[in-house]
Design a protein around this motif. Structure first.
Motif, PDB file in Angstrom:
ATOM      1  N   GLY A  67      21.878 -23.102   2.640  1.00  0.00           N
ATOM      2  CA  GLY A  67      21.977 -21.739   2.127  1.00  0.00           C
ATOM      3  C   GLY A  67      20.867 -21.398   1.155  1.00  0.00           C
ATOM      4  N   THR A  68      20.991 -20.231   0.555  1.00  0.00           N
ATOM      5  CA  THR A  68      20.007 -19.733  -0.405  1.00  0.00           C
ATOM      6  C   THR A  68      20.135 -20.508  -1.714  1.00  0.00           C
ATOM      7  OG1 THR A  68      20.136 -17.542   0.593  1.00  0.00           O
ATOM      8  CG2 THR A  68      19.192 -17.679  -1.613  1.00  0.00           C
ATOM      9  N   HIS A  69      18.981 -20.807  -2.323  1.00  0.00           N
ATOM     10  CA  HIS A  69      18.985 -21.490  -3.632  1.00  0.00           C
ATOM     11  C   HIS A  69      18.598 -20.490  -4.714  1.00  0.00           C
ATOM     12  CE1 HIS A  69      18.712 -24.572  -6.641  1.00  0.00           C
ATOM     13  NE2 HIS A  69      17.445 -24.294  -6.882  1.00  0.00           N
ATOM     14  N   VAL A  70      19.365 -20.458  -5.799  1.00  0.00           N
ATOM     15  CA  VAL A  70      19.124 -19.544  -6.908  1.00  0.00           C
ATOM     16  C   VAL A  70      18.659 -20.335  -8.124  1.00  0.00           C
ATOM     17  CG1 VAL A  70      20.239 -18.000  -8.567  1.00  0.00           C
ATOM     18  CG2 VAL A  70      20.744 -17.774  -6.136  1.00  0.00           C
ATOM     19  N   ILE A  71      17.568 -19.857  -8.728  1.00  0.00           N
ATOM     20  CA  ILE A  71      17.059 -20.455  -9.970  1.00  0.00           C
ATOM     21  C   ILE A  71      17.164 -19.397 -11.057  1.00  0.00           C
ATOM     22  CG2 ILE A  71      15.084 -21.502 -11.139  1.00  0.00           C
ATOM     23  CD1 ILE A  71      13.994 -22.263  -8.358  1.00  0.00           C
ATOM     24  N   GLN A  72      17.863 -19.703 -12.127  1.00  0.00           N
ATOM     25  CA  GLN A  72      17.929 -18.809 -13.285  1.00  0.00           C
ATOM     26  C   GLN A  72      17.039 -19.382 -14.376  1.00  0.00           C
ATOM     27  OE1 GLN A  72      21.877 -17.750 -14.564  1.00  0.00           O
ATOM     28  NE2 GLN A  72      21.187 -16.845 -16.478  1.00  0.00           N
ATOM     29  N   THR A  73      16.124 -18.562 -14.906  1.00  0.00           N
ATOM     30  CA  THR A  73      15.104 -19.082 -15.823  1.00  0.00           C
ATOM     31  C   THR A  73      15.385 -18.733 -17.277  1.00  0.00           C
ATOM     32  OG1 THR A  73      13.736 -17.108 -15.595  1.00  0.00           O
ATOM     33  CG2 THR A  73      13.375 -18.883 -13.997  1.00  0.00           C
ATOM     34  N   PHE A  74      16.586 -18.305 -17.569  1.00  0.00           N
ATOM     35  CA  PHE A  74      16.950 -17.971 -18.940  1.00  0.00           C
ATOM     36  C   PHE A  74      18.438 -18.241 -19.106  1.00  0.00           C
ATOM     37  CE2 PHE A  74      17.687 -14.352 -16.311  1.00  0.00           C
ATOM     38  CZ  PHE A  74      18.871 -13.799 -16.767  1.00  0.00           C
ATOM     39  N   LEU A  75      18.865 -18.416 -20.336  1.00  0.00           N
ATOM     40  CA  LEU A  75      20.283 -18.639 -20.617  1.00  0.00           C
ATOM     41  C   LEU A  75      20.932 -17.300 -20.932  1.00  0.00           C
ATOM     42  CD1 LEU A  75      22.643 -20.600 -21.069  1.00  0.00           C
ATOM     43  CD2 LEU A  75      21.934 -20.778 -23.460  1.00  0.00           C
ATOM     44  N   SER A  76      21.917 -16.928 -20.136  1.00  0.00           N
ATOM     45  CA  SER A  76      22.616 -15.662 -20.350  1.00  0.00           C
ATOM     46  C   SER A  76      23.427 -15.731 -21.638  1.00  0.00           C
ATOM     47  CB  SER A  76      23.556 -15.370 -19.179  1.00  0.00           C
ATOM     48  OG  SER A  76      22.847 -15.220 -17.986  1.00  0.00           O
ATOM     49  N   GLU A  77      23.444 -14.621 -22.363  1.00  0.00           N
ATOM     50  CA  GLU A  77      24.260 -14.568 -23.570  1.00  0.00           C
ATOM     51  C   GLU A  77      25.742 -14.512 -23.216  1.00  0.00           C
ATOM     52  OE1 GLU A  77      23.169 -11.696 -26.500  1.00  0.00           O
ATOM     53  OE2 GLU A  77      21.035 -12.112 -26.298  1.00  0.00           O
ATOM     54  N   GLU A  78      26.050 -13.939 -22.039  1.00  0.00           N
ATOM     55  CA  GLU A  78      27.445 -13.914 -21.578  1.00  0.00           C
ATOM     56  C   GLU A  78      27.557 -14.763 -20.324  1.00  0.00           C
ATOM     57  OE1 GLU A  78      25.879 -10.693 -21.462  1.00  0.00           O
ATOM     58  OE2 GLU A  78      26.221 -10.275 -23.583  1.00  0.00           O
ATOM     59  N   SER A  79      28.560 -15.624 -20.269  1.00  0.00           N
ATOM     60  CA  SER A  79      28.729 -16.470 -19.087  1.00  0.00           C
ATOM     61  C   SER A  79      29.085 -15.631 -17.867  1.00  0.00           C
ATOM     62  CB  SER A  79      29.817 -17.527 -19.338  1.00  0.00           C
ATOM     63  OG  SER A  79      31.019 -16.921 -19.752  1.00  0.00           O
ATOM     64  N   SER A  80      29.575 -14.413 -18.086  1.00  0.00           N
ATOM     65  CA  SER A  80      29.887 -13.544 -16.946  1.00  0.00           C
ATOM     66  C   SER A  80      28.622 -13.182 -16.186  1.00  0.00           C
ATOM     67  CB  SER A  80      30.590 -12.275 -17.429  1.00  0.00           C
ATOM     68  OG  SER A  80      29.786 -11.581 -18.369  1.00  0.00           O
ATOM     69  N   GLU A  81      27.526 -12.953 -16.920  1.00  0.00           N
ATOM     70  CA  GLU A  81      26.267 -12.649 -16.229  1.00  0.00           C
ATOM     71  C   GLU A  81      25.805 -13.861 -15.429  1.00  0.00           C
ATOM     72  OE1 GLU A  81      21.876 -10.829 -17.278  1.00  0.00           O
ATOM     73  OE2 GLU A  81      22.647 -12.453 -18.536  1.00  0.00           O
ATOM     74  N   GLU A  82      25.956 -15.044 -16.005  1.00  0.00           N
ATOM     75  CA  GLU A  82      25.578 -16.264 -15.289  1.00  0.00           C
ATOM     76  C   GLU A  82      26.392 -16.398 -14.002  1.00  0.00           C
ATOM     77  OE1 GLU A  82      26.672 -20.829 -15.866  1.00  0.00           O
ATOM     78  OE2 GLU A  82      25.599 -20.005 -17.594  1.00  0.00           O
ATOM     79  N   LYS A  83      27.688 -16.106 -14.085  1.00  0.00           N
ATOM     80  CA  LYS A  83      28.513 -16.211 -12.882  1.00  0.00           C
ATOM     81  C   LYS A  83      28.059 -15.210 -11.828  1.00  0.00           C
ATOM     82  CE  LYS A  83      33.143 -16.287 -11.003  1.00  0.00           C
ATOM     83  NZ  LYS A  83      34.580 -16.234 -11.200  1.00  0.00           N
ATOM     84  N   GLN A  84      27.684 -14.015 -12.275  1.00  0.00           N
ATOM     85  CA  GLN A  84      27.217 -13.002 -11.328  1.00  0.00           C
ATOM     86  C   GLN A  84      25.937 -13.469 -10.638  1.00  0.00           C
ATOM     87  OE1 GLN A  84      28.416 -10.133 -10.319  1.00  0.00           O
ATOM     88  NE2 GLN A  84      30.074  -9.667 -11.727  1.00  0.00           N
ATOM     89  N   ILE A  85      25.033 -14.084 -11.393  1.00  0.00           N
ATOM     90  CA  ILE A  85      23.781 -14.568 -10.791  1.00  0.00           C
ATOM     91  C   ILE A  85      24.077 -15.705  -9.818  1.00  0.00           C
ATOM     92  CG2 ILE A  85      21.592 -15.749 -11.311  1.00  0.00           C
ATOM     93  CD1 ILE A  85      21.440 -14.043 -13.871  1.00  0.00           C
ATOM     94  N   LYS A  86      24.987 -16.585 -10.196  1.00  0.00           N
ATOM     95  CA  LYS A  86      25.402 -17.635  -9.254  1.00  0.00           C
ATOM     96  C   LYS A  86      25.958 -17.020  -7.972  1.00  0.00           C
ATOM     97  CE  LYS A  86      26.755 -21.173 -12.657  1.00  0.00           C
ATOM     98  NZ  LYS A  86      27.911 -21.742 -13.365  1.00  0.00           N
ATOM     99  N   GLY A  87      26.628 -15.881  -8.134  1.00  0.00           N
ATOM    100  CA  GLY A  87      27.265 -15.228  -6.997  1.00  0.00           C
ATOM    101  C   GLY A  87      26.302 -14.585  -6.019  1.00  0.00           C
ATOM    102  N   ARG A  88      24.994 -14.650  -6.303  1.00  0.00           N
ATOM    103  CA  ARG A  88      24.024 -14.127  -5.325  1.00  0.00           C
ATOM    104  C   ARG A  88      23.863 -15.071  -4.153  1.00  0.00           C
ATOM    105  NH1 ARG A  88      25.591 -10.031  -6.088  1.00  0.00           N
ATOM    106  NH2 ARG A  88      26.891 -11.001  -7.669  1.00  0.00           N
ATOM    107  N   THR A  89      24.424 -16.266  -4.257  1.00  0.00           N
ATOM    108  CA  THR A  89      24.387 -17.216  -3.134  1.00  0.00           C
ATOM    109  C   THR A  89      25.788 -17.754  -2.902  1.00  0.00           C
ATOM    110  OG1 THR A  89      23.315 -19.204  -2.259  1.00  0.00           O
ATOM    111  CG2 THR A  89      23.832 -19.198  -4.603  1.00  0.00           C
ATOM    112  N   ALA A  90      25.949 -18.508  -1.818  1.00  0.00           N
ATOM    113  CA  ALA A  90      27.266 -19.079  -1.453  1.00  0.00           C
ATOM    114  C   ALA A  90      28.324 -17.984  -1.379  1.00  0.00           C
ATOM    115  CB  ALA A  90      27.681 -20.167  -2.456  1.00  0.00           C
ATOM    116  N   ARG A  91      27.957 -16.876  -0.765  1.00  0.00           N
ATOM    117  CA  ARG A  91      28.866 -15.738  -0.664  1.00  0.00           C
ATOM    118  C   ARG A  91      29.687 -15.815   0.619  1.00  0.00           C
ATOM    119  NH1 ARG A  91      27.377 -11.516  -3.965  1.00  0.00           N
ATOM    120  NH2 ARG A  91      27.904  -9.838  -2.528  1.00  0.00           N
TER     121      ARG A  91
END
Length: 1738
Positions: free
Chosen positions: A1342-1366
């Protein structure tokens, strides 16, 4: 590591830990061996994973839940003893995960205690039954269990002392011995009494009991049950007569032949003999029954082992029973019992052996071959002992087990390691199987055979990997195959590993030589100058994707040669060597002709040379004409040359475009870069046609020619489909057209129309099955174009729907309810409600689903279900009747939803899966609606409720249907989200729109205010109070509560007051701005009097506006703005915004830019107005105006504790539900320990590039897609333009917010294509659907997602993770972070190093000025630590926001009162409020303060607290000034944020306008974020800015706040070198400066600098700065809980002191401290220094 650490090897723990500690100590060698950390981390991970796995195994094996479910409660005491030994060893060794170990020990101890309590209770119960029962079988059964339990206790006490030590009673065995002995005495006494009283029958019963209890004699030490049985049996027989004594003796000896003779003798004698015969039958039958009973008991008592001695005894008894049947059958009362008993015993033994065989099979499956062989040998012996009593089934099963063993060893195990990719060796180390085979290879030849086969297969795999490494292009000695080899080889036995590592070394040597050969080949080809040879090599490399790096090298070498040729040409021309110059020009021309299609950069140097030649000859021509022709001759050659040049360029563009179009028409497969070039050329032609009138060149014909080539080709494909409708041909040609549609933007719409046309014709000529087959064939396309057709074209919507339904229907209502989590869930009631819903829904569909259906009646019925219900604030109608109707109402609404979109169902006639073509509600969606409405929980009440539903799983339909139900129940439902993008897609509003809606409930307030002021009429009579229904607020995404634009912010609406008289007044102020106007002077002008005459009731409001204009007309240039698109805008983050207004500064900026010719007259006039603020409404208060708050979100589970506190306490949302995914388990691969990477700035971009390289190739060695998310556009572009990306830049595209909608759709659609690498800003990490149509990607991980910054809210991190494995697909995710960017979370490198070493980290728990409470916490992973720190940051900011929320609440209530006055027609109150709200600045400011703030990474708290306290600073300052009868508007404040030279010009220094009101400063601080930082910081730039402001208009003081000293002179020069002199030359910071230079200027102008340091390292320099300028220096502990108060006090005191000057400064500060400062003020004062208090007022 290959050491075994399972339960049998606890003794190895100490040894392994010592090795680990030694290994970790080697981290100091990192500088010598850079890769050593990887190996150390791998070892640590192995140890922790291994022990954790064993802990989990112990925990699950000894589970109380499992114990409760067992019919016969048992304890594997041997395993439990091993577990205690293992856990104690772990505990004593102080392993890293010791806490987990202690938890498991507690769990195991509890389990053992519970087990001991249970068996004690069970034994007591059974013993009572034994003593009271008259049923022999029941007594026998309970004695058997009691015997088994006592034996079990005895065995545990002897063999498992640690286990036994945790029994509730340590004397349990001795207690039972005592209990049995006591009962034995009681039984003997009872039998003696019965014997004395001649109660034969009762005595016989007790004899039977004693006989049965004799099985417990082995636990008794003195008197035994068998003794009293024998004693009283003799007495029993003697009482019955001696006649049977001989029979009895024969029976005891099993002499049934002798018994038969005696019995026949008695039977044939006289009446007396017959009497004795009848008496003798009794002991005979009794003896045989005892034999049968004993034999069956022996069989029953066979346990987990099968003792050989017991089997021998059973076989002997069976033989005796057969002899009894042979000789005495006719004398028995029930002879059939013998056969039944024999059969029963055989069955019991068969069952025991089968159970044993299952265990053996399990051992074989678990590859425990040694134990399995031992047990097989034991079973074989038992089988031989049983002989004819062994059933055929058992005999066959033993034979089959041997075959099964051979199959497992020679087939399954060998196949497993034959097929397993070597990357799987991490989880399945071959060392394990080699070790297991090594233990038994001498016992059975099959093990040796399997071992050899596995060895050969593994060696072949590793050698194959080496072959791939050699053939991989481009050659790389560290390519993925080499890394894969090195990662796996460590899991092989030592001998194999050593041999393969030798082969690996040879392979690497070969690759290095291959690289050298390639380099030589490239250099030779380029140095030869043979352009055609170069072209052939380049084509060879270009045609292979993997050789792109070599192609890039060739291009670079060619461009270098071209550069040298150009330099030679230029040199020739300078020396007038024309002939030589043209020799080189010819070479250059050859390069262009041969290589321009491959190397587009050739055009630039070629064009430069061409232009130079033209210029040289033009100059020569002009020189000639000037010298030899008359001056009157007019020459137009330059114009002619320009026209020729223009024509030539256009022809070149057209030629390039035509060549690519020709390739497409000739069925060439274009690369992605070629498609991009075609788009560029074609769009250029379109622009030229629109903008340029070219003489003698018909652009239209050129465009039509290119379009004709493409559409002619499309017609050929269409004709092919019409003439040959075979499935594969149709699919192939449709894909060809779709490829053009997806890759050529300008043709997309027309190409998609052609596809729709083709599909329409195809569908009309074929039945539904054929069309479904076409959809299936397209959907199986591996390159993604087929899936793109299916998903994007309406004709396939039904087919797509069927695929979706097929995918989700596997997870039905049982799955949903079994996995549903939340508060107050009653699954039984929910199931009942759902069943009711579904039966009604199915019935409606069944009755109405036909082509000519009429739904009017169904719609009417739906509206009437709840009747004429009414809601009001006093009574909410939600009783049992209403609740009972909800499933029915939901069923009707969903049925209408299904039926209204049933077209696809009717088109699918004849298909087996026709029902899948219906849009249907999923059980998860229905349950979500029920939960939101309180249906199916314990109380079934309406309550505030949040439901978590996964992204893309029907949140919109849940919101819509729930809103419909509530609306039909007479509630007023409002839906709100935080995103305008979402609001535009699903028809509900942002919080701004929601605020507008609530404010304007009874009329448009903005228009009312404008009309009220403009007309001076009471317009409030037009406001009509509506019949208010109870309001319910629906939230889409819980993040709305925590977004920066919501919590802690206010909505400030305003009206624009426009009139010609007002325009004249504003123009007058602008025109006379240099006259230093005052209000009184303006009041005497005709312009003012005209306003006074027209608006007599509102002249005071105009006066306040004039005061603000007088202040702003002098300071409008003090703020940074940009002019673009005929508007004044402001830079916020990476964007320009046009909806921000800074008082009247923005208006006067329009005037200024209009005079400069940058703003049109129309734009100026549009922006001339007096702005009337009519309130401030707190976002935090808006939800509280609703009766209920409900919502759906995808991130409920990510809420931190502080966030939950807001939700629960502030908004009273206590109900929550977590709905399982309709697609089942999420397949995202994210390992917290391994997938968090933190790098320094030197390696950061290289690490991201390396991650891309590692992840782009999937598990099947095919390309995946990579999505990389960046925090901002600036950081994205910095990476995109970096050298790290150079080698793969052709495969990389990026997308930012300012792209067009068409660009966004194109890039998003292409982002999931195989081999694509796409860079995004964080905005696209939320709500963007990255649909993967490419099967190559889908099947490769599947698609691999790389996040290059630490989100201040874990909800944003979860949303970015959700761009793959959908939607059930696979995907992976990782984070790569820059170390210094973590400073905003108060994380530094030492923290990271400590965690990696397993050390604890000191956390700040509570603080005051003088002391700080700190605790040390150990983290298992970096991710845990990062999450903790961001939670701390949120908590701190939330606490600060709370203070501002309290302030905002007061303004909110005041604004609400204004609305009430407006609605009720209280004009005087309205006028008073508007004048107060729009109070202007009276007079000139005597104090002007520049507040310089460090805005680098570590200063997050400073910026946030400054934003939230600026209002308090202004309010307190004004209050003290009013108390002292001084002008409260006599001061101005400017905020300026400085950073360092690793920030670009726009971020190095950012400054606000000069302000006399706090709200604009707060708005400015909202735009400032932390970034950068470089040890010492650029304070010199801040001081330089203060001097610049002083030159523009005098300032009176500077306040400096930071945590680092200023840059040294050397550091300034070095750090500016990061971007280079050339960069800084074109900026406002072109000239270097040093803080001492700037300080000298400030001292010359008598400007004090008050320096407040946040960290001790800044104290020395800050003290120097303050001392030299006569300022104050103090510690500002901004990170403490009192940081906001300290900041407020320090800044406010300095402003007051500056305003008061020498005469009143001290008094104002003293008054302030007395009125506002807390107890800590004295401490703060003692820590501060001021060289001369009076000097601060200079």
């Amino acid at each position: 590591m290959s050491t075994n650490l399972d339960l049998d090897y606890s003794h190895e723990l100490e040894h392994v830990l010592k090795r680990l500690f030694d290994l970790n100590d080697m981290k100091q060698l990192t500088n010598i061996l850079p890769t050593i950390n990887e190996h150390i981390e791998e070892a640590n991970s192995w140890f922790q994973n291994t022990t954790n796995h064993i802990f989990e195994s112990i925990h699950s094996t000894f589970s109380l839940e499992r114990l409760k479910q067992q019919e016969y409660k048992s304890l594997d005491s041997v395993k439990a003893e091993k577990a205690f030994n293992y856990l104690n060893a772990c505990k004593d060794a102080f392993i890293p995960n010791r806490n987990d170990c202690l938890t498991v020990i507690d769990h195991l101890e509890t389990f053992v205690k519970n087990f001991s309590d249970f068996i004690q209770k069970e034994m007591e119960t059974f013993f009572d039954i034994i003593k009271k029962s008259l049923d022999t079988n029941e007594i026998l059964d309970k004695v058997r269990i009691l015997s088994s339990r006592i034996q079990e206790i005895s065995d545990i006490e002897k063999a498992s002392p640690r286990v036994f030590s945790h029994f509730s009673k340590g004397t349990i065995f001795q207690d039972w011995q005592t209990e049995l002995s006591s009962y034995c005495s009681e039984l003997a006494t009872e039998m003696a009494r019965l014997c004395a009283t001649q109660r034969t029958e009762a005595l016989n019963t007790k004899l039977s009991t004693a006989k049965t209890l004799s099985k417990l004699d082995k636990f008794l030490e003195s008197s035994k049950f068998i003794d009293i049985y024998n004693e009283y049996q003799k007495l029993f027989f003697s009482q019955t007569n001696d006649i049977g004594q001989q029979v009895i003796d024969a029976i005891k000896n099993f002499d049934y032949e002798g018994v038969a003779v005696k019995m026949m003798t008695l039977k044939s004698s006289d009446e007396v003999g017959k009497h004795f015969y009848a008496e003798a039958k009794r002991p005979l039958n009794t003896g045989l029954e005892q034999l049968i009973e004993e034999t069956e008991n022996l069989a029953i008592m066979i346990g987990s082992t099968i003792p050989r001695e017991d089997i021998k005894l059973i076989v002997n008894n069976l033989k005796r029973m057969e002899r009894a049947k042979q000789f005495i059958e006719k004398h028995l009362d029930a002879p059939h019992k013998i056969d039944e008993s024999i059969q029963n015993v055989k069955s019991i033994i068969e069952e025991r052996i089968k159970r044993h065989l299952v265990v053996v099979k399990a051992l074989i499956d678990n590859h425990n071959f040694s134990e399995a062989d031992r047990k097989i040998e034991s079973i074989t012996v038992v089988r031989n002992l049983l002989g004819k009593y062994c059933t055929k089934e058992i005999f066959d099963e033993i034979e089959n087990l041997t075959e099964y063993q051979n199959n497992v060893v020679l087939t399954k195990v060998v196949t497993k390691y034959s097929k397993m990719d070597i990357s799987g060796y991490t989880l399945n180390p071959p060392t394990d199987i080699f070790e297991r085979f090594g233990q038994v290879n001498q016992t059975n030849p099959i093990y040796n055979q399997a071992l050899n086969e596995i060895r050969e297969k593994i060696l072949a795999k590793f050698r194959e990997e080496l072959d791939k490494a050699k053939s991989s292009q481009p050659p790389n000695s560290e390519n993925i195959h080499i890394r894969k080899f090195e990662s796996a080889v460590k899991y092989l036995p030592e001998a194999m590993r050593n041999a393969l590592e030798v082969e690996l070394k040879h392979c690497k040597d070969d690759i290095v030589q291959l690289i050298r050969d390639n380099e030589i080949k490239l250099n030779n080809a380029c140095s030869s100058g043979d352009v055609r040879n170069i072209k052939s090599i380049l084509l060879e490399y270009e045609n292979a994707q993997e050789l792109q790096s070599f192609a890039n090298k060739v291009k670079a070498l060619v461009l270098t040669q071209i550069k040298e040729i150009v330099e030679k040409i230029n040199g020739n021309f300078e020396r007038y060597e024309i002939r030589e110059a043209f020799t080189h020009v010819k070479k250059l021309y050859n390069y262009k002709i041969e290589l321009e299609e491959l190397i587009t950069d050739i055009d630039r140097p070629y064009s430069e040379v061409r232009l130079r030649i033209i210029k040289i000859f033009d100059d020569a021509y002009l020189s000639f004409t000037n010298r030899f022709l008359s001056a009157q001759v007019s020459i137009g050659e330059n114009e002619s040359v320009a026209a020729v040049e223009k024509k030539s360029k256009i022809r070149t563009i057209y030629s390039n475009c035509e060549k690519l179009a020709s390739k497409i028409s000739q069925d060439y497969l274009l690369a992605r870069g070629e498609y991009d070039n075609f788009n560029l050329y074609y769009c250029n032609l379109l622009s030229i046609r629109q903008e340029i009138k070219v003489i003698h060149l018909d652009i239209q014909c050129s465009i039509e020619n290119i379009e004709g080539m493409l559409f002619d080709k499309v017609q050929i494909w269409e004709a092919s489909i019409q003439s040959d409708p075979r499935l594969q041909n149709v699919v192939s040609n449709l894909k060809n057209i779709k490829q053009i549609a997806n890759n050529i933007i300008s043709f997309r719409v027309r190409m998609n129309e052609r596809i729709d046309h083709i599909l329409t014709i195809y569908k009309s000529r074929h039945d539904a099955k054929a069309f479904a087959k076409l959809g299936a064939a397209l959907n199986q396309d591996r390159d993604g174009f087929g899936q793109s057709i299916v998903s994007e074209h309406e004709l396939f919507h039904g087919f797509s729907l069927s695929l979706f339904n097929e995918k989700t229907k596997r997870h039905n209502i049982e799955y949903v309810l079994n996995n549903l989590k939340g508060t107050d869930i009653d699954t039984t009631r929910l199931r009942r409600r759902y069943d009711s819903f579904f039966s009604i829904y199915a019935k409606i569909i069944r009755e109405n689903l036909h082509p000519d259906m009429k739904l009017d009646q169904l719609i009417s019925d739906t509206k009437l279900i709840l009747g004429n219900i009414r809601q009001n604030s006093d009574t909410i109608t939600w009783d049992a009747d209403v609740r009972g109707q909800i499933p029915k109402l939901a069923a009707h609404i969903f049925a209408l939803w299904t039926l209204l979109q049933a077209d696809h169902y009717f088109e699918a006639e004849g298909l087996d899966d026709r029902d899948n073509y219906l849009i249907q509600p999923h059980a998860a969606q229905v349950i979500s609606i029920f939960r939101l409405l309180g249906i199916g929980d314990h109380n079934e009440k309406l309550m505030n409720h949040l439901v978590q539903i996964g992204t893309g799983e029907g949140k919109s339909i849940v919101l819509a249907v729930t809103a419909m139900i509530l609306a039909l129940a007479d509630f007023d439902v409002n839906c709100a989200c935080f995103s305008e993008y979402l609001a535009s897609h699903i028809h509900y509003g942002t919080f701004n729109i929601l605020c507008e809606g609530i404010i304007n409930e009874n009329g448009d307030i903005r228009q009312l205010v404008e009309k009220l002021i403009s007309n001076s009429k009471d317009e409030t009579r037009n406001m009509h109070s509506k019949n208010k229904r109870l309001k319910i607020l629906f939230i889409d995404e819980v993040d709305v509560f925590f977004s920066r634009d919501f919590y802690g912010n206010v909505y400030t609406p305003s009206a624009s007051w426009k009139d010609t008289t007002l325009k004249s007044l504003v123009k007058f102020i602008w025109t006379h701005r240099s006259s230093d106007l005052s209000l009184s002077e303006i009041q005497s002008t005709p312009e003012y009097k005209a306003c006074q005459e027209k608006f007599p009731n509102w002249i005071l409001l105009i006066d306040e506006a004039i005061n603000d204009m007088i202040a702003d007309v002098h300071s409008f240039q003090s703020h940074d703005y940009v002019v673009k698109n005929d508007k004044i805008g402001y830079i916020e983050q990476d964007n320009i915004v046009y909806n921000v207004i800074y008082g009247y500064k923005t208006l006067f900026a329009y005037y200024h830019e209009h005079e400069q010719g940058n703003i049109s007259t129309e734009s100026l006039h549009d922006n001339i107005s007096i702005r009337i603020k009519w309130g401030s409404f707190s976002y935090a208060e808006i939800p509280l105006q609703f009766e209920y708050i409900m919502g759906v979100t995808g991130t409920l589970e990510t809420l931190s504790d502080p966030e939950k506190k807001v939700i629960n306490n502030n908004y009273k949302i206590v109900q929550n539900t977590f709905v399982p995914s309709v697609f089942g388990k999420n397949n995202l691969r994210f390992i917290e320990k391994d997938d968090i990477i933190i790098e320094n700035s030197d390696d950061y971009f290289n690490r991201i590039k390396r991650e891309i390289d590692d992840r782009i190739t999937g598990k099947n060695s095919e390309k995946r897609a990579i999505l990389v998310f960046f925090e901002s556009k600036a950081k994205l572009m910095q990476f995109y333009q970096s050298s790290a990306l150079e080698s793969i830049k052709d495969s990389v595209v990026y997308l930012t917010e300012d792209a067009s909608l068409q660009e966004k759709e194109t890039i998003i659609n292409r982002a999931t294509v195989s081999g694509q690498i796409t860079l995004f800003t964080r905005t696209f990490g939320r709500g963007t659907d990255f649909i993967c149509h490419d099967q190559m990607v889908a099947t490769n991980g599947g698609t691999h997602v790389i996040q290059t910054f630490l989100s201040e809210e874990s909800s944003e991190e979860k949303q970015i993770k959700g761009r793959t494995a959908r939607q059930g697909d696979q995907g992976s995710y990782c984070m790569i972070l820059l170390d210094h960017e973590l400073e905003k979370f108060h994380i530094d490198k030492s923290h990271i190093d400590d965690i990696l070493k397993g050390k604890g980290v000191i956390n700040r728990m509570a603080s005051t000025i003088t002391d700080t409470l700190r605790i040390t916490k150990t983290y298992h992973t970096l991710y845990d630590f990062l999450h903790d720190r961001r939670t701390d940051l949120f908590k701190t900011q939330y606490e600060e926001n709370m203070k501002y929320v309290e302030q905002a609440k007061e303004k909110h209530l005041s604004s609400q009162k204004f609305l009430s006055s407006l609605r009720s027609g209280e004009i005087n109150s309205v006028r008073e409020f508007l004048i107060k709200e729009n109070r202007g600045v009276a007079g000139r400011s005597c104090s002007r303060t520049v507040c310089l703030m460090d805005a680098t990474g570590s200063m997050t708290h400073l910026l946030h607290k400054c934003k939230n306290t600026v209002g308090i600073m202004f309010e307190r300052t004004s209050e003290i000034l009013k108390d002292h009868k001084m002008d409260s508007n006599s001061f101005q404040l400017q905020f300026a944020a400085y950073r360092n030279y690793n920030s670009k010009e726009d971020k190095l220094l950012q400054s606000s306008p000069w302000e006399t009101k706090p709200h604009n400063l707060r708005a400015f601080m909202n735009t400032i974020g932390v970034e950068g930082g470089w040890v010492n910081e650029a304070i010199e730039i801040g001081l330089w800015h203060a001097n610049q402001e002083h030159e523009r208009e005098p300032i009176t003081q500077v306040i400096l706040i930071g945590d680092a000293p200023p840059n040294s002179l050397e550091e300034v020069a070095t750090k500016r070198g990061k971007f280079g002199k050339k960069y800084w030359k074109n900026t406002r910071f072109a000239k270097e400066t040093y803080y001492e230079q700037e300080l000298g200027k400030l001292m010359t102008n008598n400007i004090s600098v008050h320096a407040f340091y946040v960290e001790k390292r800044a104290e020395e320099k800050f003290h120097e700065i303050a001392t030299r300028t006569g300022g104050r220096c103090a510690m500002l502990d901004i990170n403490s809980s009192l940081g906001s108060d300290m900041l407020t006090n320090l800044v406010t005191e300095e402003i007051l002191n500056n305003i008061g000057g020498l005469s009143k400064g001290k008094d104002l500060v003293t008054a302030y401290r007395k009125k506002f400062s807390k107890s800590y003020a004295s401490t703060a004062e003692s820590n501060s220094t001021r060289s001369d208090l009076s000097s601060t007022s200079r």
